[in-house]
Design a protein around this motif. Structure first.
Motif, mmCIF file in Angstrom:
data_model
loop_
_atom_site.group_PDB
_atom_site.id
_atom_site.type_symbol
_atom_site.label_atom_id
_atom_site.label_comp_id
_atom_site.label_asym_id
_atom_site.label_seq_id
_atom_site.Cartn_x
_atom_site.Cartn_y
_atom_site.Cartn_z
ATOM 1 N N LEU A 450 -38.918 37.052 17.985
ATOM 2 C CA LEU A 450 -38.777 35.601 17.859
ATOM 3 C C LEU A 450 -38.181 34.956 19.100
ATOM 4 O O LEU A 450 -37.988 33.733 19.112
ATOM 5 C CB LEU A 450 -37.929 35.255 16.635
ATOM 6 N N SER A 451 -37.912 35.727 20.127
ATOM 7 C CA SER A 451 -37.537 35.108 21.402
ATOM 8 C C SER A 451 -38.758 34.495 22.085
ATOM 9 O O SER A 451 -38.614 33.714 23.034
ATOM 10 C CB SER A 451 -36.890 36.146 22.332
ATOM 11 N N ARG A 452 -39.951 34.822 21.590
ATOM 12 C CA ARG A 452 -41.204 34.322 22.171
ATOM 13 C C ARG A 452 -41.665 33.066 21.441
ATOM 14 O O ARG A 452 -41.719 33.035 20.204
ATOM 15 C CB ARG A 452 -42.298 35.389 22.074
ATOM 16 N N GLN A 453 -42.047 32.061 22.197
ATOM 17 C CA GLN A 453 -42.525 30.817 21.603
ATOM 18 C C GLN A 453 -43.833 31.023 20.856
ATOM 19 O O GLN A 453 -44.048 30.434 19.784
ATOM 20 C CB GLN A 453 -42.706 29.746 22.684
ATOM 21 N N ASP A 454 -44.736 31.889 21.381
ATOM 22 C CA ASP A 454 -46.020 32.086 20.703
ATOM 23 C C ASP A 454 -45.834 32.760 19.342
ATOM 24 O O ASP A 454 -46.544 32.455 18.379
ATOM 25 C CB ASP A 454 -47.005 32.879 21.577
ATOM 26 N N VAL A 455 -44.866 33.639 19.237
ATOM 27 C CA VAL A 455 -44.588 34.277 17.953
ATOM 28 C C VAL A 455 -43.990 33.266 16.978
ATOM 29 O O VAL A 455 -44.378 33.211 15.803
ATOM 30 C CB VAL A 455 -43.650 35.483 18.135
ATOM 31 N N CYS A 456 -43.075 32.459 17.453
ATOM 32 C CA CYS A 456 -42.503 31.414 16.598
ATOM 33 C C CYS A 456 -43.579 30.461 16.103
ATOM 34 O O CYS A 456 -43.596 30.080 14.927
ATOM 35 C CB CYS A 456 -41.424 30.640 17.362
ATOM 36 N N GLU A 512 -35.653 25.296 11.294
ATOM 37 C CA GLU A 512 -35.531 23.846 11.439
ATOM 38 C C GLU A 512 -36.883 23.173 11.245
ATOM 39 O O GLU A 512 -37.001 22.163 10.537
ATOM 40 C CB GLU A 512 -34.958 23.511 12.811
ATOM 41 N N GLU A 513 -37.912 23.753 11.845
ATOM 42 C CA GLU A 513 -39.254 23.168 11.752
ATOM 43 C C GLU A 513 -39.805 23.275 10.335
ATOM 44 O O GLU A 513 -40.327 22.296 9.781
ATOM 45 C CB GLU A 513 -40.181 23.885 12.732
ATOM 46 N N ILE A 514 -39.689 24.442 9.724
ATOM 47 C CA ILE A 514 -40.251 24.647 8.391
ATOM 48 C C ILE A 514 -39.535 23.796 7.347
ATOM 49 O O ILE A 514 -40.170 23.155 6.495
ATOM 50 C CB ILE A 514 -40.189 26.138 8.004
ATOM 51 N N THR A 515 -38.207 23.778 7.392
ATOM 52 C CA THR A 515 -37.467 22.992 6.390
ATOM 53 C C THR A 515 -37.682 21.497 6.581
ATOM 54 O O THR A 515 -37.622 20.725 5.620
ATOM 55 C CB THR A 515 -35.971 23.328 6.418
#
Length: 730
Positions: A450-456, A512-515
């Protein structure tokens, strides 16, 4: 509540209703800690720092051998220029050295409390709720500043601390250590309280006398962990639930942490807490900043119970967020222990139908609904519906449950990936890994990077697609293994030791994005139970599955220990079948119900296999809980008997207006020739007359608290009692 500043003496006095915290800039710009404890009206320096020569304690000023950083009580100490104790921070320069020298530059004060960039933190809804003091320290040679932020909450006796580093110089700096708080006490007359445990044995209370040297709890697992909690408290000898001084520290962070107490040769005590420096560094390039997590400091002279209620009030009202912060939480049924992976839509509908008839409000579908998931060996990361189990899809099942009159919830484990998955086959570089080293598996799974933006971005999209496709109102967010092979294929060699912290920042970004996208979904955090029960998670998810251990007797200790810091409204607590699946114990259904009613009540068993008598008992439990639910979830919590000390446990809840109370008592083993016991309740209004709702008896609040009620003798193991009181209207 206010922050007093003497600009002439550069003295700062943070004064709450019952506490004072004092510091001062002294000679040559050093920030000294002077006092933290019971409130004083005005600080005039009665406890002056005595400077004296100490052997092997170096001196910044060669002309004064009495002044040494090694003996000075400091607010944010460094290492390398005279202080040999645990430093709060360490910075490595381009030339390899780690000597830095932060001195006072300026300060500013303002009403309110700012958010922390990329990190969870407590908040205010009105700027008048808190004041914030920022003290800017500077190393002029490097162009490095550290902003020490102190926020003082009105009426709560809470101080929060955090630090922001700014590289305003021209060279790269590498942060090796960046703790959030350091506090120096000028004595060592303390006992240390920490919370330790393991999977299915979380939040045990450890209390011991501090001794010269370092006493430390920490996690290097990539999560706050069930093994140790990011919390410690120093208490004076004799402190108990109702009296005595407590100095408590709780880190609002979900990753690797350290919390340590050091007693020096002169019996001074240093407490520090923050991100674990083990396997951590952060490259801070010119113009960049680094923000540490927040620490919540609580002082009280009224014992551990008052400390807990201060944390409970703050976390339930100013850490957990709306809309669910202020809503009663639903009673749920989870199918995990009923079916494990072996279910289909018809079996789920059968359980849901029984649940609806008993008054349960929410059905939660656990692991096994996605990919080709029939065991723990495959499909994590493939968040598509398992068509063999649910041929008509997830929305169809959700609507069938909703047509019964219940809400529908779903289990995810978004941070993990199975090697046997389409996601891993497509993106093998998306998991944490070290080049040329084999994977280390845990529960047959790997950890997504999850340090990767593409994975997030993938996780956000995959979850959003599911949550948009079906009428889901609850999500159980699980995380069932800790980090190994900690490295990222997307980070340069000099940034590899940033991976674990960047993972947590990525996790917070996802949450934060999902909630925010799904504000009407209640999210419950889980990590094989209480493996990540921390304040950082509560900012995004207002309740947490307290433990995978659902045995009622084990839960007495687990929930009691958790309550030291976290309010009952945040604790998921379920009634499960017997023999219990974790320890094999047989306990009465009544006791299982009363333990689970002490948090967010749920059920985790096959309701279709209950007898008619058991169904009627569950129906009565649910009806009772619905009546007292606002009291349990929003009332004040008081611990009475400590299960860690003996054969019994007890606690009670009191409404904020003190008009209503509920109390529970539990006895573990029946004993021969046992003494008669009296239970004295807490938190009632001494001048009110209370009616025992069951018996109709009337008692004064002072009588219930000071005289108490004699407990009847029950010849049964694992027995329990319940009382409910309401203010009597004359």
């Amino acid at each position: 509540m206010t922050i007093y500043i003497d600009d002439d003496q550069l003295l700062f006095h943070l004064q709450g209703n019952n506490t004072s915290y004092v510091m001062q800039v002294i000679r040559d710009g050093y920030l000294a800690h002077l006092y933290w404890g019971k409130r004083v009206h005005s600080y005039r320096g009665s406890n002056k720092i005595i400077f004296m020569e100490r052997g092997f304690s170096p001196n910044p000023d060669a002309s004064d051998r009495t002044f040494s950083l090694d003996t000075l009580p400091q607010e944010y100490p460094a290492y390398g220029n005279g202080d040999f104790r645990i430093p709060a921070y360490q910075i490595q320069l381009d030339n390899g050295s780690i000597v830095t020298d932060l001195r006072y530059k300026k300060h500013r004060m303002y009403k309110g409390k700012p958010k922390l960039k990329g990190l969870p933190s407590t908040y205010v809804e009105d700027d008048n709720e808190a004041e914030t003091l920022e003290i800017i320290m500077e190393d002029r040679m490097l162009g490095l500043t550290a902003t020490l932020a102190y926020s003082l909450y009105a009426d709560r006796d809470v101080i929060t601390r955090s630090v922001q580093f700014d590289n305003q110089g021209s060279q790269n700096l590498k942060i090796l250590r960046a703790l959030s708080t350091s506090v120096d006490f000028r004595d060592d007359e303390f006992e240390l309280i920490t919370l330790y445990g393991a999977h299915i044995n979380e939040k045990n209370i450890e209390r011991r006398r501090i001794v010269p040297g370092i006493q430390m709890v920490d996690s290097c697992r990539g999560a706050s962990s069930p093994q140790q909690a990011p919390f410690l408290a120093l208490v004076r000898k004799g402190t108990d639930e109702d009296q005595g001084e407590v100095y408590a520290f709780n880190l609002v962070y979900s990753g690797n942490f350290t919390a340590q107490v050091q007693v020096d040769p002169y019996r001074n005590t240093r407490v520090s807490i923050g991100i674990n420096p083990f396997d951590f560094s952060w490259l801070l390039e010119p113009g960049e900043t680094f923000q540490t997590p927040e620490v919540i400091l609580v002082y009280t002279a009224k014992g551990l119970g008052d400390m807990s209620r201060i944390y409970h009030d703050l976390y339930s009202k100013r850490l957990c967020r709306v809309p669910f912060r202020d809503r009663v939480r639903p009673i749920l049924i989870n199918n995990w222990e009923a079916t494990y992976f072996d279910f289909d839509a018809e079996k789920i509908e059968q359980i849901a139908n029984e649940a609806n008839q008993l008054g349960i409000e929410l059905f939660v579908l656990d692991d096994g609904w996605f990919g080709k998931r029939d065991d723990s060996k495959s499909s994590l990361g493939d968040w598509v519906v398992n068509q063999r189990k649910l041929p008509n899809g997830l929305a169809d099942l959700a609507n069938r449950v909703r047509n019964l009159g219940m809400e529908f919830g779903l289990w995810f484990e978004p941070e993990m990936v199975s090697i046997d998955s389409e996601l891993y086959r497509t993106h093998p570089d998306w998991c944490l890994q070290v080049p040329d080293r084999p994977h280390t598996l845990g529960r047959n799974q790997l950890v997504l990077d999850l340090s990767r933006q593409d994975v997030c971005d993938y996780v956000i999209k995959a979850l959003s697609d599911i949550l948009s496709d079906a009428p889901i109102t609850y999500v159980k967010w699980d995380m069932n293994r800790h980090m190994t092979d900690i490295g990222s294929m997307a980070l340069s060699p000099e940034r590899q030791r940033e991976t674990a912290h960047r993972y947590i920042l990525g996790l917070y970004k996802i949450m934060e994005e999902i909630t925010a996208r799904f504000p009407n979904i209640l999210f419950e955090s889980c990590s094989s139970g209480g493996g990540r029960f921390d304040a950082g998670m509560l900012y995004y998810m207002p309740q947490i599955w307290t433990s995978d251990n659902t045995d009622a007797i084990c839960r007495l200790k687990i929930q009691y220990g958790t309550s030291l810091v976290y309010p009952p409204i945040t604790m998921g607590a379920h009634v499960s079948s017997v023999p219990n699946h974790q320890v094999g114990r047989m306990t009465p259904l009544e006791t299982r119900g009363y333990v689970a009613m002490s948090g967010n009540l749920g059920y985790e068993l096959d309701l279709t296999k209950l007898t008619e008598e058991e169904k009627e008992a569950v129906k009565e439990q649910i009806a009772l809980y619905k009546e007292i639910r606002p009291l349990i979830q929003f009332g004040r919590f008081y611990r009475i008997f400590n299960p860690f000390d003996g054969n019994e446990a007890a606690w009670n809840f009191v409404s904020e207006d003190q008009s209503e109370a509920a109390a529970y008592y539990f006895k573990v083993l029946s004993q021969p020739a046992a003494p008669l016991r009296t239970i004295k309740f807490k938190g009632l209004h001494p001048d009110y007359v209370y009616e025992n709702v069951e018996s109709g008896e009337l008692f004064g609040g002072d009588e219930l608290m000071n005289v108490g009620i004699t407990l009847s003798t029950i010849k049964q193991d694992f027995s329990s009692m319940f009382w409910r009181f309401k203010k009597h209207s004359v």
